[in-house]
Scaffold this motif. Structure first.
Motif, PDB file in Angstrom:
ATOM      1  N   ILE A  34       0.852  -1.187   0.000  1.00 44.41           N
ATOM      2  CA  ILE A  34       0.000   0.000   0.000  1.00 44.41           C
ATOM      3  C   ILE A  34       0.886   1.234   0.000  1.00 44.41           C
ATOM      4  CG2 ILE A  34      -1.777   1.244   1.294  1.00 44.41           C
ATOM      5  CD1 ILE A  34      -2.558  -1.435   2.558  1.00 44.41           C
ATOM      6  N   PRO A  35       0.604   2.218  -0.854  1.00 44.56           N
ATOM      7  CA  PRO A  35       1.421   3.441  -0.865  1.00 44.56           C
ATOM      8  C   PRO A  35       1.414   4.119   0.502  1.00 44.56           C
ATOM      9  CG  PRO A  35      -0.022   3.359  -2.775  1.00 44.56           C
ATOM     10  CD  PRO A  35      -0.449   2.241  -1.880  1.00 44.56           C
ATOM     11  N   ASN A  36       2.522   4.715   0.893  1.00 41.01           N
ATOM     12  CA  ASN A  36       2.653   5.328   2.211  1.00 41.01           C
ATOM     13  C   ASN A  36       1.658   6.461   2.432  1.00 41.01           C
ATOM     14  OD1 ASN A  36       4.636   3.739   3.400  1.00 41.01           O
ATOM     15  ND2 ASN A  36       6.311   4.906   2.462  1.00 41.01           N
ATOM     16  N   HIS A  37       1.264   7.158   1.349  1.00 36.68           N
ATOM     17  CA  HIS A  37       0.363   8.295   1.522  1.00 36.68           C
ATOM     18  C   HIS A  37      -1.090   7.854   1.747  1.00 36.68           C
ATOM     19  CE1 HIS A  37      -0.116   7.415  -2.821  1.00 36.68           C
ATOM     20  NE2 HIS A  37      -1.363   7.818  -2.620  1.00 36.68           N
ATOM     21  N   GLU A  38      -1.398   6.588   1.501  1.00 38.82           N
ATOM     22  CA  GLU A  38      -2.766   6.092   1.656  1.00 38.82           C
ATOM     23  C   GLU A  38      -3.045   5.748   3.110  1.00 38.82           C
ATOM     24  OE1 GLU A  38      -5.543   2.374   0.090  1.00 38.82           O
ATOM     25  OE2 GLU A  38      -3.866   3.081  -1.156  1.00 38.82           O
ATOM     26  N   VAL A  39      -4.118   6.305   3.659  1.00 42.55           N
ATOM     27  CA  VAL A  39      -4.492   6.061   5.052  1.00 42.55           C
ATOM     28  C   VAL A  39      -5.215   4.723   5.145  1.00 42.55           C
ATOM     29  CG1 VAL A  39      -5.844   6.898   7.005  1.00 42.55           C
ATOM     30  CG2 VAL A  39      -4.634   8.520   5.535  1.00 42.55           C
ATOM     31  N   VAL A  40      -4.767   3.879   6.058  1.00 43.28           N
ATOM     32  CA  VAL A  40      -5.313   2.535   6.181  1.00 43.28           C
ATOM     33  C   VAL A  40      -5.874   2.306   7.577  1.00 43.28           C
ATOM     34  CG1 VAL A  40      -4.805   0.072   6.040  1.00 43.28           C
ATOM     35  CG2 VAL A  40      -3.667   1.665   4.504  1.00 43.28           C
TER      36      VAL A  40
END
Length: 477
Positions: A34-40
């Motif tokens: 998952i890209p680091n900028h995407e909030v999970v």
């Protein structure tokens, strides 16, 4: 009351397949980062939580092997596990509480024990998801409490999507309403618990989980699908903590035999115990609290105006919930502003439209009690501390004559305009049922026990005790 045999009237043509593939199952691909900028998942919270850094394949408590993350919350992360010496047919859910708050963990354990042990003979006992085992887990300098629960299927939110227009057939909806009321009665009258959820959890469709008796498909789906698909995850470059994206589905559901699908109330860990309040008496003079509870959509008027809540706040919550169950829609449509922030005056305006103005005795009580300070300041949204109900929700919202100064916000709709799927005779009974729950005066609301006796839910039968006992899951160890 009625028997669940009425669900046999539901024909297959009323059921629709929403997904040929599982809902939200990660694709079979090596590209799972998952890209680091995407909030999970838990990253959405504006305050830090001491989550346990769980990872697939890890073994906890000597015999729980983590398989996949299936959920998260304000205080915990849940994962599927295989137990009993790795027998693939034995799957349970492990809820790992956040560390660092010993008092909260002990409260959660006490609530779980109360629910599991209070009165197993009560009809509503089988409608509550219960903890079957607990143990402690160490992580660096933190101690995490772990609860073990039975395996469950999808939340009712997804279950509704399997029906045309998200509307379950009325006999099914009524059956589930009575079962949930029995569960609520068990929590309120037997355990003396109110399912308030504090800030983010409450009695809502997402916290009502569906289950089959002896569901053999879940272990098979885990072996054939979940374990063969890499979990989507990301690693924080600062803390080196890996965050996994939750699975939201455990495979296809065959609901042709819908009479064997049982709803269960989950996420009762944040409940409060009110030992000195009897939910059956409904006395206006009993002790109440003004602490800000319930998420925006389900928030009762006594919470917003600060005139004191007790068990009847659960009944208001349930009254709003029945619109989700019957209509597949929301009763209140202007609770939040365009930015997703709670708008108390707009919410109150819609209550006035649907229920009429609040009585003056309510406003008089609110004017005094809403200014009583909490034991300490609290925060329910980022950057906003409050010392009492008035400072949290604003106000006063009514003048000395009881007039609401924001009349332009009152929509042109009545309660009877909100129920469209029922014929005239059923609509009148339903509105009578709803008005027994949605009232400004908390003591005027019916209890869960009284609501099960309402004519709207009367099919001339009853919910057999044998059915509830049959569907009560027991620890197979």
């Amino acid at each position: 009351m009625f028997g669940l045999r009425v669900t046999s009237r539901v024909t297959k043509r009323r059921l629709v397949t929403l997904h040929k593939q599982p809902l939200h199952l990660p694709p079979k691909s090596p590209a799972f980062a998952i890209p680091n900028h995407e909030v999970v998942d838990e990253e959405i919270f504006f305050f830090p939580r001491d989550y346990y850094p769980a990872r697939p394949g890890e073994t906890l408590g000597s015999h729980y092997q983590l398989l996949a993350k299936i959920g998260w919350g304000t205080s915990s992360t849940s994962l599927w596990v295989t137990r009993y010496r790795w027998q693939s047919e034995r799957t349970v859910t492990l809820k790992i509480l956040a560390g660092g708050n010993v008092k909260s963990a002990r409260h959660d354990l006490r609530i779980a024990e109360t629910i599991a042990q209070k009165n197993p003979s009560h009809q509503g006992y089988a409608v509550i998801r219960k903890c079957v085992e607990s143990f402690e887990l160490k992580s660096s300098d933190k101690t995490h409490l772990c609860h073990v629960y039975e395996t469950m299927r999808e939340p009712m939110t997804y279950f509704q999507q399997r029906f045309e227009n998200r509307r379950m057939p009325l006999p099914v909806a009524k059956a589930y309403i009575v079962l949930l009321l029995l569960g609520l009665q068990y929590l309120n009258a037997e355990c003396r618990l109110i399912h308030i959820g504090k800030i983010t959890l409450d009695l809502k469709l997402a916290n009502i989980l569906m289950t089959f008796e002896n569901d053999k498909a879940i272990p098979r789906f885990i072996q054939e699908q979940v374990l063969k698909s890499p979990m989507h995850c990301k690693t924080d470059p600062v803390t080196n903590h890996t965050i996994y994206r939750s699975y939201n589905d455990l495979g296809p559901m065959d609901i042709d035999d819908i009479g064997n699908v049982l709803p269960k109330i989950a996420d009762s860990g944040n409940a409060w115990q009110l030992d000195k309040v009897d939910p059956e008496t409904k006395s206006q003079n009993e002790s109440v609290s003004t602490y800000p509870i319930q998420p925006n959509y389900y928030r009762a008027p006594e919470v917003v105006l600060g005139y004191g809540w007790n068990f009847s706040a659960d009944i208001w919550n349930f009254g709003v919930l029945v619109w989700n169950i019957i209509e597949g829609t929301e009763l209140f449509t202007q609770v939040e502003d365009a930015n997703g922030r709670y708008d108390p005056k707009s919410h109150l305006a819609e209550m006035i439209a649907l229920l009429g103005p609040p009585p003056k005795e309510v406003l008089k009580r609110a004017d005094y009690m809403s200014q009583l300070d909490y034991s300490c300041e609290i925060m329910i949204e980022k950057g906003k501390l409050g010392k009492n109900a008035r400072s949290i929700f604003g106000g006063p919202y009514f003048d000395e004559e009881g007039k609401f100064p924001h009349e332009e916000l009152i929509p042109n709709r009545k309660l009877e305009d909100t129920i469209l799927s029922l014929d005239d005779s059923e609509r009148e009974l339903f509105l009578s049922f709803a008005r027994d729950m949605l009232t400004w005066v908390p003591s005027e609301r019916k209890t869960a026990r009284e609501l099960t006796e309402h004519p709207f839910l009367n099919f001339g039968g009853h919910v057999p005790k044998e059915f509830l006992e049959k569907n009560s899951w027991k620890d197979p160890s």
